[in-house]
Structures are given as C-alpha cells and as structure tokens.
Design a protein around this motif. Structure first.
Motif, mmCIF file in Angstrom:
data_model
loop_
_atom_site.group_PDB
_atom_site.id
_atom_site.type_symbol
_atom_site.label_atom_id
_atom_site.label_comp_id
_atom_site.label_asym_id
_atom_site.label_seq_id
_atom_site.Cartn_x
_atom_site.Cartn_y
_atom_site.Cartn_z
ATOM 1 N N LYS A 1 0.768 -1.338 0.039
ATOM 2 C CA LYS A 1 -0.025 0.033 0.064
ATOM 3 C C LYS A 1 0.890 1.164 0.011
ATOM 4 C CE LYS A 1 -4.445 -1.124 2.078
ATOM 5 N NZ LYS A 1 -5.179 -0.821 3.490
ATOM 6 N N VAL A 2 1.924 1.101 0.816
ATOM 7 C CA VAL A 2 2.802 2.431 0.981
ATOM 8 C C VAL A 2 3.471 2.685 -0.257
ATOM 9 C CG1 VAL A 2 4.875 3.291 2.005
ATOM 10 C CG2 VAL A 2 2.729 2.159 3.508
ATOM 11 N N TYR A 3 4.207 1.677 -0.886
ATOM 12 C CA TYR A 3 4.920 2.077 -2.300
ATOM 13 C C TYR A 3 4.125 2.547 -3.247
ATOM 14 C CZ TYR A 3 4.950 -3.046 -3.585
ATOM 15 O OH TYR A 3 4.620 -4.169 -4.062
ATOM 16 N N LEU A 4 3.058 1.888 -3.110
ATOM 17 C CA LEU A 4 2.302 2.173 -4.371
ATOM 18 C C LEU A 4 1.581 3.565 -4.312
ATOM 19 C CD1 LEU A 4 0.103 -1.079 -5.160
ATOM 20 C CD2 LEU A 4 2.061 -0.071 -6.482
ATOM 21 N N ALA A 5 1.248 3.860 -3.097
ATOM 22 C CA ALA A 5 0.818 5.307 -2.631
ATOM 23 C C ALA A 5 2.016 6.359 -3.163
ATOM 24 C CB ALA A 5 0.414 5.400 -1.284
ATOM 25 N N LEU A 6 3.182 6.040 -2.593
ATOM 26 C CA LEU A 6 4.368 6.688 -2.921
ATOM 27 C C LEU A 6 4.604 7.015 -4.289
ATOM 28 C CD1 LEU A 6 6.790 5.736 0.060
ATOM 29 C CD2 LEU A 6 5.676 8.146 -0.230
ATOM 30 N N LYS A 7 4.303 5.894 -5.038
ATOM 31 C CA LYS A 7 4.630 6.057 -6.583
ATOM 32 C C LYS A 7 3.829 7.272 -7.060
ATOM 33 C CE LYS A 7 4.685 3.335 -10.718
ATOM 34 N NZ LYS A 7 4.605 1.800 -11.150
ATOM 35 N N GLN A 8 2.411 7.220 -6.725
ATOM 36 C CA GLN A 8 1.634 8.320 -7.249
ATOM 37 C C GLN A 8 2.095 9.722 -7.128
ATOM 38 O OE1 GLN A 8 -2.384 7.772 -6.152
ATOM 39 N NE2 GLN A 8 -2.252 5.527 -5.650
ATOM 40 N N PHE A 9 3.109 10.053 -6.358
ATOM 41 C CA PHE A 9 3.633 11.287 -6.031
ATOM 42 C C PHE A 9 5.186 11.644 -6.828
ATOM 43 C CE2 PHE A 9 0.935 10.511 -2.557
ATOM 44 C CZ PHE A 9 0.074 11.829 -2.325
ATOM 45 N N LEU A 10 5.249 10.529 -7.708
ATOM 46 C CA LEU A 10 6.382 10.736 -8.680
ATOM 47 C C LEU A 10 6.705 12.029 -9.454
ATOM 48 C CD1 LEU A 10 9.227 9.482 -9.527
ATOM 49 C CD2 LEU A 10 7.729 8.420 -11.323
ATOM 50 N N GLY A 11 5.304 12.348 -9.980
ATOM 51 C CA GLY A 11 5.361 13.573 -10.579
ATOM 52 C C GLY A 11 5.500 15.036 -9.802
ATOM 53 N N GLY A 12 5.197 14.895 -8.528
ATOM 54 C CA GLY A 12 5.279 15.966 -7.840
ATOM 55 C C GLY A 12 6.542 16.378 -6.998
ATOM 56 N N PHE A 13 7.159 15.151 -6.768
ATOM 57 C CA PHE A 13 8.482 15.200 -6.272
ATOM 58 C C PHE A 13 9.740 15.160 -7.252
ATOM 59 C CE2 PHE A 13 6.057 13.918 -2.595
ATOM 60 C CZ PHE A 13 6.460 14.868 -1.660
ATOM 61 N N VAL A 14 9.666 14.449 -8.119
ATOM 62 C CA VAL A 14 10.670 14.341 -9.198
ATOM 63 C C VAL A 14 10.284 15.130 -10.325
ATOM 64 C CG1 VAL A 14 12.096 12.775 -10.651
ATOM 65 C CG2 VAL A 14 11.267 11.811 -8.587
ATOM 66 N N VAL A 15 11.206 16.329 -10.228
ATOM 67 C CA VAL A 15 10.704 17.484 -11.334
ATOM 68 C C VAL A 15 12.175 17.954 -12.044
ATOM 69 C CG1 VAL A 15 10.264 19.852 -11.755
ATOM 70 C CG2 VAL A 15 8.885 18.216 -9.853
ATOM 71 N N PHE A 16 12.140 17.817 -13.418
ATOM 72 C CA PHE A 16 13.385 18.237 -14.244
ATOM 73 C C PHE A 16 13.228 19.503 -14.674
ATOM 74 C CE2 PHE A 16 16.431 18.326 -17.598
ATOM 75 C CZ PHE A 16 17.515 17.759 -17.079
ATOM 76 N N PRO A 17 14.302 20.382 -14.666
ATOM 77 C CA PRO A 17 15.588 20.066 -14.481
ATOM 78 C C PRO A 17 15.603 20.266 -12.854
ATOM 79 C CG PRO A 17 15.327 22.467 -15.172
ATOM 80 C CD PRO A 17 14.003 21.607 -15.484
ATOM 81 N N VAL B 1 13.904 9.823 -12.637
ATOM 82 C CA VAL B 1 14.077 8.439 -12.199
ATOM 83 C C VAL B 1 13.582 7.401 -13.174
ATOM 84 C CG1 VAL B 1 13.361 6.504 -10.433
ATOM 85 C CG2 VAL B 1 13.952 8.703 -9.908
ATOM 86 N N GLU B 2 14.357 6.615 -13.826
ATOM 87 C CA GLU B 2 13.800 5.648 -14.620
ATOM 88 C C GLU B 2 14.205 4.228 -14.179
ATOM 89 O OE1 GLU B 2 12.406 5.451 -17.749
ATOM 90 O OE2 GLU B 2 12.292 7.672 -18.163
ATOM 91 N N ALA B 3 13.185 3.359 -13.650
ATOM 92 C CA ALA B 3 13.316 2.202 -12.889
ATOM 93 C C ALA B 3 12.155 1.085 -13.389
ATOM 94 C CB ALA B 3 13.019 2.352 -11.412
ATOM 95 N N LYS B 4 12.997 0.726 -14.569
ATOM 96 C CA LYS B 4 11.876 -0.225 -15.288
ATOM 97 C C LYS B 4 12.820 -1.179 -16.146
ATOM 98 C CE LYS B 4 10.962 2.954 -19.162
ATOM 99 N NZ LYS B 4 10.097 3.651 -19.963
ATOM 100 N N TRP B 5 14.112 -1.040 -16.108
ATOM 101 C CA TRP B 5 14.799 -1.661 -17.270
ATOM 102 C C TRP B 5 15.703 -3.164 -16.465
ATOM 103 C CZ3 TRP B 5 14.541 -1.014 -22.379
ATOM 104 C CH2 TRP B 5 14.105 0.266 -22.790
ATOM 105 N N PRO B 6 15.812 -4.247 -17.067
ATOM 106 C CA PRO B 6 16.610 -5.322 -16.521
ATOM 107 C C PRO B 6 18.101 -5.137 -16.405
ATOM 108 C CG PRO B 6 15.542 -5.931 -18.720
ATOM 109 C CD PRO B 6 15.062 -4.718 -18.325
ATOM 110 N N GLY B 7 18.624 -5.719 -15.645
ATOM 111 C CA GLY B 7 20.147 -5.548 -15.534
ATOM 112 C C GLY B 7 21.074 -5.613 -16.824
ATOM 113 N N HIS C 1 -0.180 17.945 -6.008
ATOM 114 C CA HIS C 1 1.046 17.455 -6.385
ATOM 115 C C HIS C 1 1.854 18.531 -6.678
ATOM 116 C CE1 HIS C 1 -0.638 13.473 -7.289
ATOM 117 N NE2 HIS C 1 -1.749 13.951 -7.604
ATOM 118 N N GLU C 2 1.819 19.705 -5.818
ATOM 119 C CA GLU C 2 2.705 20.752 -5.933
ATOM 120 C C GLU C 2 3.807 20.803 -4.820
ATOM 121 O OE1 GLU C 2 0.905 24.508 -7.066
ATOM 122 O OE2 GLU C 2 0.222 23.780 -8.826
ATOM 123 N N ILE C 3 4.772 21.180 -5.093
ATOM 124 C CA ILE C 3 5.620 21.643 -3.905
ATOM 125 C C ILE C 3 6.061 22.997 -3.840
ATOM 126 C CG2 ILE C 3 8.218 20.982 -2.914
ATOM 127 C CD1 ILE C 3 8.021 18.434 -4.108
#
Length: 326
Positions: free
Chosen positions: A113-129, A196-202, A317-319
């Motif tokens: 539950k927790v890591y799926l909930a945190l994943k929903q905030f990826l666009g709010g915390f991980v901002v480029f540049p 963050v790109e976390a979807k590729w095999p080793g 979703h803003e900071i």
C-alpha cells in the motif's frame, strides 16, 4: 508454599524502602499509535523524525487509509510505520510481523500500500531540471569545478533482486553476473533527484536506457537550455558531455577532472539512497514490485533532503519551497 530448591535471601525493610523510592515507573505506550515513542527511538526505527513521519502520514492518508474499521484494520500511522522499517533495513517480513504482532500477509499488504501510494507522487517530487530555478542550478554546479551550463548529472546503478522465474530470467543478469534492475537517475546541484527510470533489466546498457527515455526525447526537441554530465558509458551529444577516453596532458585532463568533480554528486546520491534504505542492497520480490519499491525509496530520499534545507508544503501534487513555486 515456597520451593525448597530456591534459596530466598532476606531483604531488610530499609533496603525495600530505598528500592521503592528509586523505582522507575513503567510507561505503557499505546500500540495503536507508533508516534507515542520518544524522538530518538523514532529515528532509530523509522529513519524519520516525528515531523517527517507526520508529514508522510498526512501525505499518504487518502491513498492508504482503510475504508472500514472492520477486523481491527490498521491505521494510516501503523501502515506507514510498518513499511518504513522494511525500506530502511530490508529485513524479512516475518521479523517485522513479530515486532508488530502481525502476520506476514498483513505486513506484505501494508508495505505494498505504501510504496504504491508513494509512486503516485512521482510527478510532484521528481521534477526536471529542478525545484529551483535553472539559473540557480547552473551557478551551483559551476561553483564546484568551473563547469558551465550544467543542469544535471546522470548515471545508472544496479539494484540486486532475486532471480525471477520464467523465460526472461536471463535478461536480468548484468555484466557483473547477478540479477538486478538497472536504474537511471539524474541529480541537480542541490542533491535533489530530478529524474528516475526504474523499469529496465540489468542486462540493458546505460546508454540505451537514456536513449529510449522521455528525458532524451525532450532534450532532442530542445526543451531544455543546458547540458547533462555522464560517464564514458554514454554517447557524446550536443547536450551531453562525457570525459575524453584518453586525455592528453593539459586542457583535456583539466576537462576530465572538472567533469568528474561536478558529476560526483550523482555517485553520492546512490550512496545515500542505498545507505539509508538497506532494502535496495537486495530485494527479494518480483521485478515489477522491485521497480515500485525503488521509486518509493527515491521519493522518500527527496522528502528527507527537502525537509532539511527547504520548507515543503503538500499542495496536491505541487511543492512550495522558500519562495520557488513549480
């Protein structure tokens, strides 16, 4: 009746009075409230201060809260405080369940539950540049070693996982011979993770991960005014600088030295991430769940960094941070 095998020593009445005077009364804390512990114990157990835990609980409550109170459902605070020790230690679920008097399945559901909930905030915390202005990022990067126009340092790291079943098991074996997920991250000058790109095999190379990422597409379209710094595993582009493979003494050597010093922040990022969240040193889950856990740990690290130097306020979703609004 006293037991003949146990020798009972007589204690003087004066000694009993002294013992009662210096006796420390037991403090029975509410097990339903993990925040009832002392501040130093909260940091030891959950790697977050009381203020940090309250912020995370309030942030995730709409996504984690149980819809009903049936069967003594876990509160939001309990759910979060079950997942955080797993992220911090990577221990077995049975160990966390024994500490919280819960079964393994309940612990597994709480962590998910927790890591799926945190994943929903990826666009709010991980901002480029960055959450900061691009010019401020460039100035801080330039102050490190005099490398101009830098808006990010990029690299990949391998997160070990258990061998997945199925025909694609070999895809996760990296060049070092163990199963892993190859994770790409970009960091700005203030140690904020901006991609963050976390979807590729080793087995996938770092350059391919960047080449097929959305970030590369945006750079190709000219969406950003600045350059990225990478190692020799990447291809040199107009917006991507890498070191000379065999530098000559003089300008080329100084270029490599300045690039290495400026790019060192992304290496520090991986050290901080895996040092604070020990679960990333070996995940015993399926690859798709491993990717979600990696993203969740990255978001938690961003929360820690922002809470140190910036005042963060949840606004959907803003900071909002020290006058800079994204």
């Amino acid at each position: 009746m006293s037991c003949p095998f146990l020798r009972q020593e007589h204690v003087a009445d004066g000694a009993r009075i002294i013992q009662r005077a210096f006796r420390i009364n037991r403090i029975l804390r509410d097990r339903q409230d993990p925040l009832a512990q002392r501040d130093n114990l909260l940091i030891e157990r959950y790697c977050f201060s009381r203020e940090g835990l309250i912020y995370i609980i309030n942030l995730l409550e709409p996504h984690v809260k149980s819809l009903t109170g049936r069967s003594r459902a876990l509160t939001t605070a309990q759910t979060v405080c079950i997942a955080l020790p797993f992220f911090a230690s990577g221990t077995f679920l049975y160990t966390i369940g024994d500490a919280e008097n819960l079964c393994k399945s309940a612990v597994c559901r709480a962590i998910r539950k927790v890591y799926l909930a945190l994943k929903q905030f990826l666009g709010g915390f991980v901002v480029f540049p960055s959450h900061l202005r691009p010019q401020a990022v460039k100035q801080i990067f330039f102050a490190i070693a005099g490398f101009p126009n830098v808006i990010g340092a990029i690299d990949c790291t391998h997160v070990p996982i258990k061998a997945p079943p199925g025909p694609n098991e070999g895809d996760f074996v990296n060049r070092k011979g163990f199963h892993s997920v190859n994770v790409q991250m970009v960091r700005d000058s203030m140690f904020h993770i901006t991609n963050v790109e976390a979807k590729w095999p080793g087995s996938v190379h770092d350059s391919r991960i960047f080449r097929e990422s959305h970030l590369c597409t945006l750079f190709e379209r000219g969406a950003y005014d600045g350059i990225l710094l990478g190692d020799r595993g990447y291809a040199c582009r107009q917006y991507f600088m890498m070191p000379f493979p065999d530098p000559n003494p003089g300008p080329q050597s100084r270029f490599n030295t300045a690039l290495a010093r400026t790019r060192a922040r992304i290496e520090m990022t991986f050290g901080q991430l895996k040092g604070r969240f020990q679960c990333l040193k070996g995940l015993r889950v399926a690859p798709d769940r491993a990717c979600d856990i990696i993203v969740a740990c990255a978001i938690l690290l961003i929360i820690i960094i922002l809470s140190r130097g910036l005042k963060i306020v949840s606004c959907g979703h803003e900071i909002v941070s020290r006058g800079h609004k994204r």
